[in-house]
Design an enzyme around this catalytic site. Structure first.
Site, mmCIF file in Angstrom:
data_model
loop_
_atom_site.group_PDB
_atom_site.id
_atom_site.type_symbol
_atom_site.label_atom_id
_atom_site.label_comp_id
_atom_site.label_asym_id
_atom_site.label_seq_id
_atom_site.Cartn_x
_atom_site.Cartn_y
_atom_site.Cartn_z
ATOM 1 N N LYS A 274 -34.279 -46.869 36.745
ATOM 2 C CA LYS A 274 -35.327 -46.935 35.712
ATOM 3 C C LYS A 274 -35.722 -48.386 35.445
ATOM 4 O O LYS A 274 -36.895 -48.742 35.451
ATOM 5 C CB LYS A 274 -34.836 -46.285 34.406
ATOM 6 C CG LYS A 274 -34.430 -44.830 34.553
ATOM 7 C CD LYS A 274 -33.924 -44.240 33.243
ATOM 8 C CE LYS A 274 -32.634 -44.843 32.726
ATOM 9 N NZ LYS A 274 -31.435 -44.585 33.551
ATOM 10 N N ARG B 152 -33.409 -39.993 24.948
ATOM 11 C CA ARG B 152 -32.385 -39.368 25.785
ATOM 12 C C ARG B 152 -31.614 -38.266 25.076
ATOM 13 O O ARG B 152 -30.532 -37.878 25.525
ATOM 14 C CB ARG B 152 -31.476 -40.385 26.453
ATOM 15 C CG ARG B 152 -30.659 -41.243 25.596
ATOM 16 C CD ARG B 152 -29.739 -42.096 26.459
ATOM 17 N NE ARG B 152 -30.333 -43.352 26.802
ATOM 18 C CZ ARG B 152 -29.877 -44.165 27.739
ATOM 19 N NH1 ARG B 152 -28.840 -43.833 28.451
ATOM 20 N NH2 ARG B 152 -30.453 -45.310 27.958
ATOM 21 N N ARG C 189 -23.758 -52.974 40.620
ATOM 22 C CA ARG C 189 -24.840 -53.607 39.862
ATOM 23 C C ARG C 189 -24.358 -54.884 39.171
ATOM 24 O O ARG C 189 -23.234 -54.959 38.688
ATOM 25 C CB ARG C 189 -25.369 -52.659 38.775
ATOM 26 C CG ARG C 189 -26.341 -53.412 37.831
ATOM 27 C CD ARG C 189 -27.114 -52.529 36.931
ATOM 28 N NE ARG C 189 -26.274 -51.666 36.129
ATOM 29 C CZ ARG C 189 -26.750 -50.627 35.457
ATOM 30 N NH1 ARG C 189 -28.034 -50.340 35.504
ATOM 31 N NH2 ARG C 189 -25.942 -49.879 34.753
ATOM 32 N N ARG D 84 -22.038 -55.468 33.608
ATOM 33 C CA ARG D 84 -22.083 -54.848 32.286
ATOM 34 C C ARG D 84 -20.743 -54.217 31.939
ATOM 35 O O ARG D 84 -20.077 -53.659 32.794
ATOM 36 C CB ARG D 84 -23.181 -53.760 32.263
ATOM 37 C CG ARG D 84 -24.551 -54.331 31.999
ATOM 38 C CD ARG D 84 -25.671 -53.337 32.218
ATOM 39 N NE ARG D 84 -25.451 -52.004 31.672
ATOM 40 C CZ ARG D 84 -26.372 -51.038 31.720
ATOM 41 N NH1 ARG D 84 -27.545 -51.272 32.255
ATOM 42 N NH2 ARG D 84 -26.112 -49.848 31.222
ATOM 43 N N ARG E 217 -20.885 -41.621 30.995
ATOM 44 C CA ARG E 217 -22.344 -41.699 30.857
ATOM 45 C C ARG E 217 -23.030 -40.613 31.682
ATOM 46 O O ARG E 217 -24.004 -40.019 31.231
ATOM 47 C CB ARG E 217 -22.844 -43.089 31.287
ATOM 48 C CG ARG E 217 -22.617 -44.144 30.209
ATOM 49 C CD ARG E 217 -22.477 -45.534 30.795
ATOM 50 N NE ARG E 217 -23.669 -45.978 31.475
ATOM 51 C CZ ARG E 217 -23.675 -46.876 32.459
ATOM 52 N NH1 ARG E 217 -22.538 -47.398 32.887
ATOM 53 N NH2 ARG E 217 -24.794 -47.253 33.004
HETATM 54 P P1 AP5 Z 1 -30.974 -49.804 37.442
HETATM 55 O O1 AP5 Z 1 -32.441 -50.009 37.634
HETATM 56 O O2 AP5 Z 1 -30.226 -50.820 36.656
HETATM 57 O O3 AP5 Z 1 -30.666 -48.315 36.924
HETATM 58 P P2 AP5 Z 1 -31.061 -47.585 35.567
HETATM 59 O O4 AP5 Z 1 -31.677 -46.275 35.926
HETATM 60 O O5 AP5 Z 1 -31.842 -48.504 34.696
HETATM 61 O O6 AP5 Z 1 -29.625 -47.238 34.994
HETATM 62 P P3 AP5 Z 1 -28.850 -47.737 33.690
HETATM 63 O O7 AP5 Z 1 -27.387 -47.743 34.031
HETATM 64 O O8 AP5 Z 1 -29.445 -48.979 33.138
HETATM 65 O O9 AP5 Z 1 -29.084 -46.581 32.720
HETATM 66 P P4 AP5 Z 1 -28.234 -46.359 31.436
HETATM 67 O O10 AP5 Z 1 -28.957 -45.245 30.830
HETATM 68 O O11 AP5 Z 1 -26.791 -46.147 31.650
HETATM 69 O O12 AP5 Z 1 -28.227 -47.751 30.692
HETATM 70 P P5 AP5 Z 1 -29.083 -48.287 29.496
HETATM 71 O O13 AP5 Z 1 -29.078 -49.745 29.585
HETATM 72 O O14 AP5 Z 1 -30.383 -47.575 29.404
HETATM 73 O O15 AP5 Z 1 -30.330 -49.698 38.918
HETATM 74 C C1 AP5 Z 1 -28.926 -49.579 39.088
HETATM 75 C C2 AP5 Z 1 -28.471 -50.392 40.301
HETATM 76 O O16 AP5 Z 1 -29.013 -49.821 41.490
HETATM 77 C C3 AP5 Z 1 -28.920 -51.860 40.315
HETATM 78 O O17 AP5 Z 1 -27.910 -52.649 40.877
HETATM 79 C C4 AP5 Z 1 -30.172 -51.857 41.225
HETATM 80 O O18 AP5 Z 1 -30.333 -53.120 41.877
HETATM 81 C C5 AP5 Z 1 -29.826 -50.748 42.199
HETATM 82 N N1 AP5 Z 1 -30.998 -49.997 42.644
HETATM 83 C C6 AP5 Z 1 -31.924 -49.399 41.850
HETATM 84 N N2 AP5 Z 1 -32.846 -48.754 42.595
HETATM 85 C C7 AP5 Z 1 -32.493 -48.960 43.897
HETATM 86 C C8 AP5 Z 1 -33.045 -48.541 45.160
HETATM 87 N N3 AP5 Z 1 -34.144 -47.770 45.216
HETATM 88 N N4 AP5 Z 1 -32.419 -48.911 46.292
HETATM 89 C C9 AP5 Z 1 -31.300 -49.675 46.246
HETATM 90 N N5 AP5 Z 1 -30.715 -50.120 45.104
HETATM 91 C C10 AP5 Z 1 -31.314 -49.754 43.933
HETATM 92 O O19 AP5 Z 1 -28.194 -47.839 28.248
HETATM 93 C C11 AP5 Z 1 -26.919 -48.385 28.040
HETATM 94 C C12 AP5 Z 1 -26.276 -47.770 26.812
HETATM 95 O O20 AP5 Z 1 -27.073 -48.077 25.651
HETATM 96 C C13 AP5 Z 1 -26.141 -46.243 26.794
HETATM 97 O O21 AP5 Z 1 -24.994 -45.805 27.486
HETATM 98 C C14 AP5 Z 1 -26.069 -45.991 25.293
HETATM 99 O O22 AP5 Z 1 -24.806 -46.311 24.788
HETATM 100 C C15 AP5 Z 1 -27.061 -46.995 24.735
HETATM 101 N N6 AP5 Z 1 -28.421 -46.432 24.649
HETATM 102 C C16 AP5 Z 1 -29.536 -46.885 25.297
HETATM 103 N N7 AP5 Z 1 -30.609 -46.119 25.007
HETATM 104 C C17 AP5 Z 1 -30.152 -45.154 24.158
HETATM 105 C C18 AP5 Z 1 -30.776 -44.038 23.520
HETATM 106 N N8 AP5 Z 1 -32.082 -43.751 23.711
HETATM 107 N N9 AP5 Z 1 -30.006 -43.260 22.716
HETATM 108 C C19 AP5 Z 1 -28.695 -43.521 22.509
HETATM 109 N N10 AP5 Z 1 -28.040 -44.544 23.090
HETATM 110 C C20 AP5 Z 1 -28.770 -45.352 23.903
HETATM 111 MG MG MG Z 2 -31.370 -49.606 32.933
#
Ligand code: AP5
Ligand code: MG
Length: 211
Positions: A14, A89, A123, A156, A167
Site C-alpha cells: 500500500k 481497517r 522491509r 519497524r 497483524r
Molecule cells: P509496504 O508498501 O511497506 O507494504 P504495506 O502494504 O504498506 O504494509 P504495512 O506493513 O505498512 O501495512 P500495515 O497495515 O501493517 O502497517 P501500517 O503502517 O499501515 O511494502 C512492504 C515491503 O514489501 C517493503 O519492503 C516493500 O519495499 C516491498 N514491496 C512492496 N511491493 C513490492 C513489490 N511489488 N515487489 C517487491 N517488493 C515489494 O500500520 C501500522 C500499525 O499502526 C497497525 O498495526 C496499527 O497498530 C496502527 N494503525 C494504522 N492504521 C490504523 C487504523 N486505521 N486503525 C487502527 N490501527 C491502525
Molecule cells: Mg504501509
C-alpha cells in the site's frame, strides 16, 4: 475528485504503490501508520498511546484513529482528493468515514501470505522521511542510510515475526470484511500485487484515471 482508499494485507505494498501514484495525481498520501510513527518519534501523547498497541501488532482504538483522519482530510491539500493508506481497517471506521466524505474508489492490493511475510521481514524504512526499502528487492544504496534524505534506515518494531503474525490475523478478522463493504457500494477495484512495482503502478493509475 480522487478520494481514494488503498486496502490490502500488511506487506501488499500500500505504502510503496501510494508513493508512486500520489505524485502523478498531485494528491496527498495519508498513511495512518506513518502518522502514528511520526507521533511516536516526536514523543507526543498520541504517540505514547499508539505505541502500546502498534508494537504488539494490535489495532489502535477506532476513536483515536477516526479523529486523526477526520482532522487530516480537512487540510487544504485534500481539496482535489487523497489516498488513504491503512484507513479504514474496521467496519466502524469505514462507517465513520462515510459520514464525513464521499469516497470515489477503493483499490484492494492482493498477494499470497508467504510473499507478504517475506516482504515484511526484509522491509526497512527511513526514520526521517518514511521512504520504504526492501533488503532484497529495493535496498538503499548505502547500508542503513536513506537515498533521499540521508536519514537512518531502520526495521519497524512491528516487523518482528510475532507482531507480523498478529497483524495478519487481525487483517483477516477485522479488515478483510471492508472489501465486501465497498464491493456492495460498487467502489472496489482488485489488483494483483504479487508482481513488479511498475506493473502494479500502471494498473492502479489506469483504474484511477477512469474513476
Ligand atoms: P509496504 O508498501 O511497506 O507494504 P504495506 O502494504 O504498506 O504494509 P504495512 O506493513 O505498512 O501495512 P500495515 O497495515 O501493517 O502497517 P501500517 O503502517 O499501515 O511494502 C512492504 C515491503 O514489501 C517493503 O519492503 C516493500 O519495499 C516491498 N514491496 C512492496 N511491493 C513490492 C513489490 N511489488 N515487489 C517487491 N517488493 C515489494 O500500520 C501500522 C500499525 O499502526 C497497525 O498495526 C496499527 O497498530 C496502527 N494503525 C494504522 N492504521 C490504523 C487504523 N486505521 N486503525 C487502527 N490501527 C491502525
Ligand atoms: Mg504501509
Amino acid at each position: 475528485m480522487k478520494r481514494l482508499i488503498f486496502i490490502g494485507p500488511q506487506g501488499a505494498g500500500k505504502g510503496t504503490i501510494a508513493a508512486h501514484v500520489c505524485p502523478k495525481f498531485e494528491i496527498p498520501h495519508i498513511s495512518t501508520g506513518d502518522m502514528f510513527r511520526e507521533a511516536i518519534e516526536k514523543g507526543t501523547e498520541l504517540g505514547k498511546k499508539a505505541k502500546e498497541y502498534m508494537d504488539k501488532g494490535e489495532l489502535v482504538p477506532d476513536e483515536i484513529t477516526v479523529q486523526l483522519v477526520k482532522e487530516r482530510i480537512t487540510h487544504k491539500d485534500c481539496y482535489a482528493g487523497f489516498v488513504l493508506d491503512g484507513f479504514p481497517r474496521t467496519i466502524p471506521q469505514a462507517e465513520a468515514l462515510d459520514k464525513e466524505v464521499d469516497i470515489d474508489g477503493v483499490i484492494l492490493l492482493e498477494a499470497p501470505e508467504e510473499l507478504l511475510i517475506e516482504r515484511l521481514t526484509t522491509r526497512r524504512q527511513c526514520r526521517n522521511c518514511g521512504k520504504i526499502y526492501n533488503l532484497k528487492t529495493n535496498p538503499p544504496k548505502e547500508e542503513g542510510k536513506c537515498d533521499i534524505c540521508g536519514g537512518e534506515v531502520y526495521q519497524r518494531d512491528d516487523d518482528k515475526e510475532e507482531a507480523i503474525k498478529r497483524r495478519l490475523e487481525i487483517y483477516k478478522k477485522e479488515t478483510a470484511p471492508i472489501a465486501d463493504y465497498y464491493e456492495k457500494q460498487g467502489k472496489l477495484h482488485k489488483v494483483d500485487a504479487a508482481r513488479d512495482v511498475d506493473e502494479i503502478v500502471k494498473d492502479v493509475v489506469a483504474i484511477i484515471e477512469k474513476i
